[in-house]
Motif scaffolding. Structure first.
Motif, PDB file in Angstrom:
ATOM      1  N   SER A 113      10.440   0.219  -2.434  1.00  0.00           N
ATOM      2  CA  SER A 113      10.516   0.397  -0.973  1.00  0.00           C
ATOM      3  C   SER A 113       9.151   0.719  -0.396  1.00  0.00           C
ATOM      4  CB  SER A 113      11.510   1.519  -0.627  1.00  0.00           C
ATOM      5  OG  SER A 113      12.808   1.178  -1.048  1.00  0.00           O
ATOM      6  N   PHE A 114       8.387   1.516  -1.112  1.00  0.00           N
ATOM      7  CA  PHE A 114       7.038   1.858  -0.668  1.00  0.00           C
ATOM      8  C   PHE A 114       6.174   0.605  -0.605  1.00  0.00           C
ATOM      9  CE2 PHE A 114       2.693   3.313  -0.996  1.00  0.00           C
ATOM     10  CZ  PHE A 114       2.671   4.454  -0.208  1.00  0.00           C
ATOM     11  N   PHE A 115       6.277  -0.244  -1.627  1.00  0.00           N
ATOM     12  CA  PHE A 115       5.516  -1.491  -1.621  1.00  0.00           C
ATOM     13  C   PHE A 115       5.850  -2.313  -0.380  1.00  0.00           C
ATOM     14  CE2 PHE A 115       5.554  -1.642  -6.588  1.00  0.00           C
ATOM     15  CZ  PHE A 115       4.638  -0.612  -6.616  1.00  0.00           C
ATOM     16  N   SER A 116       7.145  -2.441  -0.103  1.00  0.00           N
ATOM     17  CA  SER A 116       7.576  -3.244   1.043  1.00  0.00           C
ATOM     18  C   SER A 116       7.068  -2.661   2.352  1.00  0.00           C
ATOM     19  CB  SER A 116       9.110  -3.339   1.075  1.00  0.00           C
ATOM     20  OG  SER A 116       9.607  -3.960  -0.093  1.00  0.00           O
ATOM     21  N   ASP A 117       7.139  -1.339   2.487  1.00  0.00           N
ATOM     22  CA  ASP A 117       6.733  -0.671   3.728  1.00  0.00           C
ATOM     23  C   ASP A 117       5.229  -0.745   3.968  1.00  0.00           C
ATOM     24  OD1 ASP A 117       9.368  -0.004   4.105  1.00  0.00           O
ATOM     25  OD2 ASP A 117       9.163   2.063   3.418  1.00  0.00           O
ATOM     26  N   HIS A 118       4.445  -0.966   2.919  1.00  0.00           N
ATOM     27  CA  HIS A 118       2.985  -0.948   3.052  1.00  0.00           C
ATOM     28  C   HIS A 118       2.346  -2.298   2.726  1.00  0.00           C
ATOM     29  CE1 HIS A 118       3.962   3.354   2.862  1.00  0.00           C
ATOM     30  NE2 HIS A 118       2.853   3.533   3.542  1.00  0.00           N
ATOM     31  N   ASP A 119       3.156  -3.350   2.860  1.00  0.00           N
ATOM     32  CA  ASP A 119       2.653  -4.725   2.697  1.00  0.00           C
ATOM     33  C   ASP A 119       1.992  -4.956   1.343  1.00  0.00           C
ATOM     34  OD1 ASP A 119       3.469  -5.484   5.322  1.00  0.00           O
ATOM     35  OD2 ASP A 119       1.700  -4.480   6.143  1.00  0.00           O
ATOM     36  N   ILE A 120       2.556  -4.369   0.315  1.00  0.00           N
ATOM     37  CA  ILE A 120       2.108  -4.618  -1.057  1.00  0.00           C
ATOM     38  C   ILE A 120       2.954  -5.759  -1.625  1.00  0.00           C
ATOM     39  CG2 ILE A 120       1.807  -3.622  -3.347  1.00  0.00           C
ATOM     40  CD1 ILE A 120       0.059  -2.295  -1.217  1.00  0.00           C
ATOM     41  N   PRO A 121       2.355  -6.845  -2.068  1.00  0.00           N
ATOM     42  CA  PRO A 121       3.156  -7.977  -2.550  1.00  0.00           C
ATOM     43  C   PRO A 121       3.950  -7.626  -3.799  1.00  0.00           C
ATOM     44  CG  PRO A 121       0.829  -8.299  -3.086  1.00  0.00           C
ATOM     45  CD  PRO A 121       0.898  -7.091  -2.203  1.00  0.00           C
ATOM     46  N   THR A 122       5.266  -7.781  -3.731  1.00  0.00           N
ATOM     47  CA  THR A 122       6.127  -7.482  -4.865  1.00  0.00           C
ATOM     48  C   THR A 122       7.329  -8.409  -4.814  1.00  0.00           C
ATOM     49  OG1 THR A 122       7.188  -5.669  -6.084  1.00  0.00           O
ATOM     50  CG2 THR A 122       7.521  -5.703  -3.702  1.00  0.00           C
ATOM     51  N   SER A 123       7.962  -8.651  -5.953  1.00  0.00           N
ATOM     52  CA  SER A 123       9.074  -9.598  -6.010  1.00  0.00           C
ATOM     53  C   SER A 123      10.288  -9.055  -5.252  1.00  0.00           C
ATOM     54  CB  SER A 123       9.449  -9.871  -7.471  1.00  0.00           C
ATOM     55  OG  SER A 123       9.780  -8.671  -8.129  1.00  0.00           O
TER      56      SER A 123
END
Length: 388
Positions: A113-123
Motif C-alpha cells: 500500500s505504501f508503494f502504491s501511495d508513493h508512486d513506487i512501481p510494484t506489481s
C-alpha cells in the motif's frame, strides 16, 4: 549526534546473526561497544560483541529492558516488538531505523500500500485474509492462475512465498493473511541499498545483480557492477532514493527489484537493515554497508559508494540432505585463488540451504570475477563431520 564515538557508547543491536556479527566488527573500528539481544547466547555475533543478552526480539519486556541498557538501538531483522521500540523512543532512547518505518515493512500488505501511495512501481496485488477467500476468488473467476502468494508477516529468505500455477498447487496455499500478486516476467533481479542520515542526505550503493538458487529461493551469485543498461541502473537508484526518503527512514534500506522482459522496473520487497545483497561492499566498495549504517544512524556524513574493484559474491549454503556439526570442504583450494575473500559466520551446525557464510571474489573485470566464483563454487562444500 555526530561526535558520539567514545569508548563508553553502547550500541544495542537486536539479533546477533551474521548481519549483527559484521555490524559489530564495523563498530569496533570506532571503539563503539556493541550489545546484542538474541535468544542464543552463542549466536554468530557473540565473539565480536561486548555482551550478549538473552531475550526474544518479539517479547515486549525483553526488547524494552534491553533498550534501557544501551545508548541507541538498531537491528538486523524485522521480526521485532515495535510497541517496545516506540516506548523507548517516547522516553528519549534513539531507535534507528525508526519503528514507524519498520512497522510498514514488517507487513507486506502495508508495504504494498505504501508503494502504491508513493508512486513506487510494484506489481498488481490483492489482500486476502485466508485460504478460503483465495479459493473463492478462483472459483468466482476474479483470480486466475498463475499467481504469487506471500504471507503478510513472518516470511524471509524465500519462506512465506508460494507460486501457484494451477489447481494442482492449491494445497500449497497458505491459510493466513497474505497478498496475492501478478507474476512478473523476470529478465533480471537486482538490488539497490540506499542509506539516509538524519540530515536527509541520501546515497545509494551501485546496483547489484542477483542469480537465485531456485530450489532454496536464495541468492546464489551476486555481481557488482550490474550488467544491465546504465539508464535502467540510474532509474533503479532514483526509485531507491525516492523510497527511502518517502519512508523518512534513518539507516539502510535494501530494495529488491525485478527488471521485466520489457525493461520495466518493479519493486519487489524492501528490508530496513544490512542485506545479503550488500556483503560484497566490505571489500569491493570504499564504504561497506555496515559502516554506512553506522554513519547514517550516528548522524555522520555518508561515505563514498565508489567501486574499488568488480566483484562476485556467492553464499555458502548447507548442502542438501546434510545436517550436523559443520565442516567446510575445499577451503584451502579456494584460498589459492587471488582475490578470494572468505567470510564464515560461525554457525556450529549446518542444515540444508542454511546460510553458513559467503565468499566475495575481486578481479580486474567482472568476467574474471564470475569465472573465479564458478571455480570456487565447484570446490567449496558445506557438509558435516557426521557424514564422514
Amino acid at each position: 549526534m555526530g561526535e558520539l564515538v567514545t569508548s563508553q557508547f553502547k550500541l544495542g543491536i537486536i539479533a546477533g546473526g551474521q548481519l549483527g556479527k559484521m555490524l559489530s566488527l564495523a563498530a569496533s573500528n570506532w571503539d563503539v561497544k556493541t550489545y546484542i539481544l538474541d535468544k542464543d547466547l552463542h549466536c554468530p555475533a557473540a565473539p565480536c560483541s561486548t555482551e550478549v543478552i538473552a531475550g526474544d526480539p518479539l517479547n515486549f519486556d525483553d526488547v524494552y529492558q534491553f533498550g534501557q541498557r544501551v545508548d541507541m538501538v538498531t537491528y538486523e531483522l524485522e521480526a521485532i516488538n515495535t510497541d517496545a521500540l516506540k516506548k523507548l523512543v517516547l522516553e528519549g532512547r534513539p531507535v534507528l531505523p525508526e519503528p514507524e518505518a519498520l512497522e510498514v515493512i514488517q507487513d507486506k500488505g502495508l508495504q504494498k500500500s505504501f508503494f502504491s501511495d508513493h508512486d513506487i512501481p510494484t506489481s498488481n496485488y490483492t489482500l486476502f485474509s485466508n485460504k478460503t477467500e483465495i479459493e473463492a476468488a478462483i472459483t468466482a473467476g476474479s483470480l486466475s492462475f498463475p499467481f504469487v502468494q506471500k504471507l503478510r508477516k513472518g516470511g524471509y529468505d524465500g519462506r512465506g512465498v508460494s507460486i501457484i500455477s494451477s489447481q494442482a498447487d492449491l494445497e500449497r496455499i497458505f491459510d493466513a493473511p497474505s497478498i496475492v500478486e501478478d507474476p512478473v516476467p523476470i529478465q533480471s533481479e537486482i538490488s539497490v541499498i540506499a542509506a539516509r542520515n538524519p540530515h536527509g542526505e541520501v546515497k545509494c550503493f551501485p546496483v547489484a545483480e542477483m542469480e537465485f538458487n531456485e530450489q532454496a529461493n536464495l541468492v546464489e551469485l551476486l555481481v557488482c557492477p550490474s550488467t544491465i543498461d546504465s539508464s535502467i541502473q540510474d532509474e533503479a537508484v532514483a526509485i531507491a532514493s525516492h523510497l527511502i526518503d518517502s519512508l523518512k527512514l534513518t539507516g539502510l534500506l535494501a530494495i529488491e527489484m525485478f527488471l521485466d522482459t520489457s525493461n520495466k522496473l518493479w519493486v519487489n520487497e524492501v528490508a530496513p537493515r544490512p542485506h545479503n545483497s550488500g556483503h560484497h561492499t566490505i571489500e569491493s566498495i570504499v564504504t561497506s554497508q555496515y559502516e554506512q549504517l553506522l554513519r547514517a544512524i550516528f548522524g555522520f556524513p555518508l561515505g563514498s559508494t565508489h567501486i574499488k574493484m568488480p566483484s562476485a559474491m556467492i553464499n555458502l549454503l548447507g548442502e542438501p540432505g546434510v545436517e550436523g556439526p559443520v565442516k567446510y570442504e575445499g577451503l584451502s583450494q579456494c584460498m589459492e585463488e587471488e582475490g578470494v575473500k572468505v567470510h564464515l559466520y560461525g554457525k556450529k551446525t549446518t542444515k540444508p540451504f542454511r546460510k553458513m557464510g559467503h565468499i566475495t571474489i575481486l578481479a580486474p573485470t567482472l568476467e574474471e570475477a564470475k569465472a573465479k566464483a564458478k571455480s570456487v563454487k565447484s570446490k567449496l562444500k558445506v557438509t558435516s563431520w557426521k557424514s564422514h
